[in-house]
Design an enzyme around this catalytic site. Structure first.
Site, PDB file in Angstrom:
ATOM      1  N   CYS A 172       0.741  -1.151  -0.089  1.00  0.00           N
ATOM      2  CA  CYS A 172      -0.140  -0.073   0.089  1.00  0.00           C
ATOM      3  C   CYS A 172       0.859   1.366   0.054  1.00  0.00           C
ATOM      4  O   CYS A 172       1.725   1.447  -0.939  1.00  0.00           O
ATOM      5  CB  CYS A 172      -0.866  -0.312   1.177  1.00  0.00           C
ATOM      6  SG  CYS A 172      -2.306   1.296   0.869  1.00  0.00           S
ATOM      7  N   HIS A 180      -3.677  -5.051   0.123  1.00  0.00           N
ATOM      8  CA  HIS A 180      -3.356  -5.524   1.152  1.00  0.00           C
ATOM      9  C   HIS A 180      -3.512  -7.037   1.088  1.00  0.00           C
ATOM     10  O   HIS A 180      -4.510  -7.744   1.552  1.00  0.00           O
ATOM     11  CB  HIS A 180      -4.243  -4.950   2.274  1.00  0.00           C
ATOM     12  CG  HIS A 180      -4.053  -3.460   2.886  1.00  0.00           C
ATOM     13  ND1 HIS A 180      -3.148  -3.002   3.481  1.00  0.00           N
ATOM     14  CD2 HIS A 180      -4.556  -2.257   2.144  1.00  0.00           C
ATOM     15  CE1 HIS A 180      -2.951  -1.753   3.626  1.00  0.00           C
ATOM     16  NE2 HIS A 180      -3.688  -1.071   2.862  1.00  0.00           N
ATOM     17  N   GLU A 193      -2.438  -8.968   3.299  1.00  0.00           N
ATOM     18  CA  GLU A 193      -2.739  -9.477   4.739  1.00  0.00           C
ATOM     19  C   GLU A 193      -4.242  -9.419   5.271  1.00  0.00           C
ATOM     20  O   GLU A 193      -4.766 -10.027   5.918  1.00  0.00           O
ATOM     21  CB  GLU A 193      -1.896  -8.707   5.785  1.00  0.00           C
ATOM     22  CG  GLU A 193      -2.399  -7.498   6.109  1.00  0.00           C
ATOM     23  CD  GLU A 193      -1.784  -6.259   5.038  1.00  0.00           C
ATOM     24  OE1 GLU A 193      -1.310  -6.727   4.126  1.00  0.00           O
ATOM     25  OE2 GLU A 193      -1.892  -5.117   5.514  1.00  0.00           O
TER      26      GLU A 193
END
Lengths: 244, 220
Positions: free
Chosen positions: B80, B196, B198
């Site tokens: 990001c 993202h 994650e």
């Protein structure tokens, strides 16, 4: 269009009511979050259903436990009143915070959060109730009227730095009769923020009318998932097949 | 194999750390340059406004780390705003220089060239799950970050600014409201993803695993 599971939490249980009232226990928050994650949900929204009334933040332990097993964005709302609360929520593993009552009492909180953590972190949450051909914003989980017109209020939230709007229809919430589309369109017209809509989803057919040009950024679903009325796979299929 | 997550006070590091655990990766989260340089690979996270993130990066003395990472050829993945930092500059709030390791400038999504439909209302930030357009030819050619990930896989994006898809370091683009932008970029052993991983469910974890395992076959 994201599919977001909403878990209203009270005393460690996920609860569900009608018009945000008449609450009934439906399960354990971490178990349900994990279940929806494994079923491919796009996002989880944890709402502390009583925090705003009794001045407490009971949700952070549940969030930090969930974050070990749930790898999609997590939003937390209910009782977020200060930058400290935001800090704690993010430290527990939340990605965004949703603020309603505290924003009405002090709109400056929205800009403070946006300045420190970025607009993507702050969701302006609105509980809307129909009144005299318009909508009024309510706080304290749908109990207190504010005299604020929802369409004006959403602009002020956006101007203050909210990066997203969560719009709940208190009239339609828990009724399974579909979203309040007039409200959805009015609010979407008034703001350039992504809007996620909450309250009333009961079946796939309810989505037909929102597959227009200006679709919401997300569908927030609670009861229909908790009571197994519709599967996440079905909803995502409908979204996928109707969007360009 | 040890993975270091660079902690300079911006971003939800706990989420990232939690996502590395199920992969069986040894990971540390640290702001200590020596401890980070002791890792085999690094992840540069970042959430918030570019200028603020860059300021914290500089205050943490991470320009020294950057130099060493390049000299020692340590693989590094920016996520990001962490990815955006690798580029030349950003005009978020004010024009701020980036690390200049990848070529391209970070601009607001609706200022990017190549918008297909100028009348379409662009809701910003872009908060959505989007496909990342890479090709099987790229996979064969060594785009290992996406190996064994379906081209239909979607990833979670939340951002208002982006790099042009036309940047020469772009590996794959995504499209939001008719706007094409750089979703994944790389040069040598530097990688960046705008989304993202994650927070992108099993495909995101898979990508992090690809990064962790990357180049392993060449190691002794």
């Amino acid at each position: 269009m994201r599919v977001i599971a909403r878990l209203d939490v009270k005393n460690g249980h996920v609860i569900k009511g009608i018009h945000l009232e008449g609450l009934r226990k439906v399960g354990d928050p971490t178990d349900l979050a994990q279940k929806y994650y494994l079923e491919d949900i796009d996002e989880i929204f944890f709402m502390d259903a009583v925090a705003s009334l009794y001045d407490r933040n009971g949700l952070f332990d549940i969030i930090s436990k969930s974050c070990e097993r749930v790898f999609v964005p997590i939003t937390v709302g209910g009782g977020i009143r200060s930058l400290d609360d935001v800090e704690q929520a993010l430290a527990a593993g939340a990605d965004k915070v949703a603020v309603n009552s505290a924003a009405v009492r002090n709109l400056g909180l929205i800009s403070e959060i946006a300045k420190r953590y970025g607009s993507q972190c702050i969701v302006g949450s609105i509980d809307a109730m129909r009144r005299d051909g318009a909508w009024e914003a309510y706080i304290d989980n749908g109990r207190e009227p504010t005299d604020l017109n929802v369409v004006d209020w959403v602009k002020r939230l956006e101007d203050s730095g909210a990066g997203e709007i969560m719009l709940t229809s208190v009239d339609f919430e828990g009724t399974f009769r579909g979203y309040d589309l007039d409200l959805v369109f009015a609010v979407q017209d008034a703001t350039s923020c992504p809007v996620v809509i909450s309250g009333g989803f009961g079946k796939i057919e309810h989505l037909n009318k929102i597959f227009g040009l200006s679709q919401p950024s997300g569908l927030v679903i609670a009861g229909a998932l908790h009571y197994n009325k519709v599967s996440i796979a079905c909803i995502k299929d409908a979204v996928l097949n109707n969007l360009v | 194999m040890k993975l270091g997550v660079i902690d300079y006070g911006v971003g939800n590091l706990r989420s990232l750390y939690n996502a590395l655990i199920p992969l069986g990766v040894e990971a540390i989260v640290s702001s200590n340059i020596d401890r980070l340089l002791d890792c085999d690979k690094l992840i540069l996270p970042g959430v918030g406004a570019f200028s603020y993130v860059k300021k914290r990066f500089d205050e943490a003395g991470l320009d020294e780390l950057t130099t060493e990472v390049i000299v020692r050829d340590i693989p590094c993945l920016g996520i990001c705003v962490g990815m955006q930092l690798l580029f030349e500059s950003s005009n978020e709030f004010e024009t701020t220089c980036g690390l200049g390791l990848l070529s391209g400038k970070v601009v607001r999504l609706d200022e990017l060239d190549g918008r297909e439909d100028r009348d379409c209302k662009v809701r910003i930030p872009n908060v959505s799950w989007l496909k990342v357009n890479f090709t099987t030819a790229q996979l064969k050619d060594g785009l290992d970050l996406f190996s064994n990930i379906s081209p239909d896989a979607k990833f979670y994006f939340v951002h208002s600014y982006a790099v042009s898809h036309a940047s020469k370091d772009t590996d794959a683009h995504s499209t939001y409201a008719g706007i094409k932008f750089c979703a994944s970029a790389s040069r040598d052993k530097l990688f960046g993803v705008q989304f993202h991983p994650e927070k992108s469910g099993k495909n995101g974890l898979h990508l992090l695993n690809n990064f962790a395992k990357m180049g392993k076959k060449n190691e002794k």
